[in-house]
Design an enzyme around this catalytic site. Structure first.
Site, PDB file in Angstrom:
ATOM      1  N   ASP A  14       0.820  -1.206   0.000  1.00 25.63           N
ATOM      2  CA  ASP A  14       0.000   0.000   0.000  1.00 25.63           C
ATOM      3  C   ASP A  14       0.859   1.264   0.000  1.00 25.63           C
ATOM      4  OD1 ASP A  14      -2.649   1.408   0.507  1.00 25.63           O
ATOM      5  OD2 ASP A  14      -1.523   2.031   2.283  1.00 25.63           O
ATOM      6  N   GLU A  65       1.300  -0.101  -4.926  1.00 22.93           N
ATOM      7  CA  GLU A  65       0.531   1.122  -5.142  1.00 22.93           C
ATOM      8  C   GLU A  65       1.525   2.264  -5.000  1.00 22.93           C
ATOM      9  OE1 GLU A  65      -3.230   3.723  -3.453  1.00 22.93           O
ATOM     10  OE2 GLU A  65      -2.037   2.536  -2.054  1.00 22.93           O
TER      11      GLU A  65
END
Length: 566
Positions: A253, A285
């Site tokens: 993330d 990400e």
């Protein structure tokens, strides 16, 4: 000395405990029902103790000032993130599919799931046959590690090694993964290494060097991944999920918030070296659109927010906030995304105060990008959590879905997409008292930059994240035309599985261009020389261009795909 985190078996009936606590002089190990155990000091702020114990034993650490804290690498909690840690034997589960080695990345068709809204680990396990029958080949679990309270949308975790108690036991998680593997499904997990949640993180009390206090992030001081003990904390965590739970891959993330490419690259190398005989998939990400992270031997792919953002503008006409970067010439931007992956490859971004964003990505294979129409962020970060089923026409959404599933980028679906769900996916937490007030007010303040919530009265309508009703409303109930959507998804996924997946390795874009304000065409040469051509028109009066031959897929006069074998 070598640093590692969490208790480990060191002999018959004996466990070795270790804690990195450089700000402490004499922390103690507490075993429930026993006198505290003195921990021996080792170099570099490490303390350790070896005691007789059995799986299930409750333990914690007592700091110099008497504060009692859970193990930061607890494999299981009892009583929440402020309670006791439990000993978990990672070798206790009897795997039924121990010979599973995963699947190649090119076969990946993802569906993102929130475990809590689906009824915990057992609830997700009950969904697996339906998901596999759809043609999906991998599920991606939003973060499952321990957080404050009993419900959280996933990104306020504070104990990265411990599965959340409200989701189920470690063995129930193993059973979920084991069942998935038996159905041919990979399991990927979203992990958060860029911050900790606001309640239950005690690391700063005994290891302030875990953070760079001078660095400004939305969550406080930045995680100090340049410190060897901190880097080891996250590396061991990643290895635990991949090795002990046999997870097939990780989605990291918001790594742009970590701000340390060397740490990320070494993480990828270490994980691949540790598990050379399995298909392990590593996905980022990364708002910075750094193509270097996607080099061979590092990360398989990056979530491509550019794809979502430009399709959202074309589907809904929304141009507020972060969509402003995609409001101008959206069809041209989509064409670039289809041909080259990233839309922003060094151009200035309004959302980043005019700073340049991204790097050249046209040399990368299409499978280096994970494409999606929506996900937890793009639904949950909306004030009212609306899905595209409520924001655009059914015909346009069907056409965009066909595009998503038939281009050579790796497709990701969000839970509920395949049943045409109208249920929102809201931002939800389980905080209390002053923290609950701060989260509620901060959430409403965040949307002041959106025209629809410019006045205070409008912001008051934003659901309270801490209300039980907010969580309950976020369950992905099937929509009124669920059967029709499921048949549509099965059909398009079946085409991808037959015509594209076997030829995806080595695919490269030929060309893509805008052919109208909301229309594009694109073509790719697949790995065996076959050519895939698509056309999409999301305008009010669609008119797809002529093409020789019958399309293998045609959707409502807005999308068509042609396939020419080599």
């Amino acid at each position: 000395m070598t640093r590692w985190w969490g208790p480990r078996k060191s002999g018959l009936g004996s466990w070795h405990f270790q804690l990195w606590a450089p700000a402490q002089t004499a922390p103690k190990l507490e075993i429930e029902g026993r006198e505290p155990v003195e921990m021996a000091a080792r170099p570099d702020g490490v303390f350790e103790a070896e005691v007789a114990a059995t799986p299930g034993t409750r333990y914690r650490f007592r700091l110099d000032d008497g504060l009692q804290v859970p193990d930061p690498a607890s494999r299981g909690q009892d009583g929440g993130v402020h309670g006791w840690s439990r000993l978990v034997d990672p070798e206790s589960y009897a795997w039924q599919h121990a010979d599973w080695r995963g699947r190649p990345w090119e076969e990946t068709i993802l569906q993102e799931l929130h475990v809590g809204t689906l009824g915990g680990f057992r609830g997700v396990a009950n969904e697996l046959e339906r998901i596999a029958a759809l043609g999906v080949t991998a599920i991606e679990l939003m973060p499952i590690n321990a957080f404050s309270g009993t419900r959280n949308w996933g990104y306020d975790g504070v104990l990265p090694y411990a599965p959340a108690e409200s989701y189920g036991t470690p063995d129930e998680l193993c059973a979920l993964i084991d069942k998935a593997h038996g159905l041919g499904l990979m399991v990927l997990l979203d992990v958060v290494y860029n911050h900790f949640g606001p309640d239950g993180n005690y690391l700063g009390a005994y290891a302030p060097d875990f953070f760079h206090a001078e660095a400004d992030t939305p969550w406080g001081g930045a995680v100090a991944v340049d410190e060897p003990a901190v880097a080891a904390f996250f590396r061991e965590n990643a290895l635990m999920w991949l090795r002990d739970y046999r997870i097939d891959g990780l989605r990291f993330d918001a790594v742009h918030a970590i701000g340390n490419p060397a740490f990320l690259d070494q993480m990828a190398r270490d994980l691949r070296a540790a598990l050379p005989d399995r298909h392990i998939h590593l996905v980022l990400e990364n708002e910075h659109n750094e193509a270097d992270r996607l080099a061979p031997g590092l990360y398989d792919a990056q979530w491509n927010d550019d794809f979502h953002n430009v399709l959202h503008v074309l589907l809904t006409g929304e141009t507020d906030a972060y969509y402003v970067d995609f409001a101008d010439r959206p069809a041209e931007r989509l064409a670039r995304c289809l041909a080259e992956g990233f839309i922003y490859q060094g151009e200035p971004s309004t959302n980043q105060d005019g700073k340049q964003r991204g790097s050249a990505s046209g040399h990368l294979t299409p499978s280096a990008f994970v494409a999606f129409l929506q996900n937890h962020d793009q639904v949950g970060n909306r004030a009212m959590g609306e899905r595209l089923t409520l924001l655009t026409s059914k015909e346009k959404l069907r056409a965009a879905t066909a595009l998503l599933l038939l281009i050579p980028q790796i497709p990701l679906l969000f839970m509920g997409d395949d049943t045409g769900s109208h249920a929102p996916f809201l931002f939800f937490t389980d905080f209390h008292d002053e923290l609950a007030d701060a989260v509620r007010n901060g959430r409403r303040k965040e949307f002041a930059k959106f025209s629809a919530f410019a006045d205070e009265a409008a912001r008051e309508r934003i659901p309270d994240p801490n209300a039980q009703a907010t969580f309950a409303a976020s369950r992905p109930e099937p929509g009124p035309d669920a059967a029709e959507w499921q048949a549509f998804y099965r059909g398009i996924i079946g085409l991808r599985t037959r015509l594209i997946v076997p030829r995806l390795k080595g695919a490269q874009a030929i060309a893509a261009k805008a052919v109208g304000d909301k229309a594009v065409t694109a073509a790719w040469r697949l790995g065996d020389g076959a050519v895939l051509t698509i056309a999409l028109d999301l305008g009010e009066h669609p008119a797809l261009p002529d093409h020789a031959g019958e399309p293998v897929c045609a959707v409502d006069g807005r999308f068509a795909a042609w396939f020419q074998p080599a």
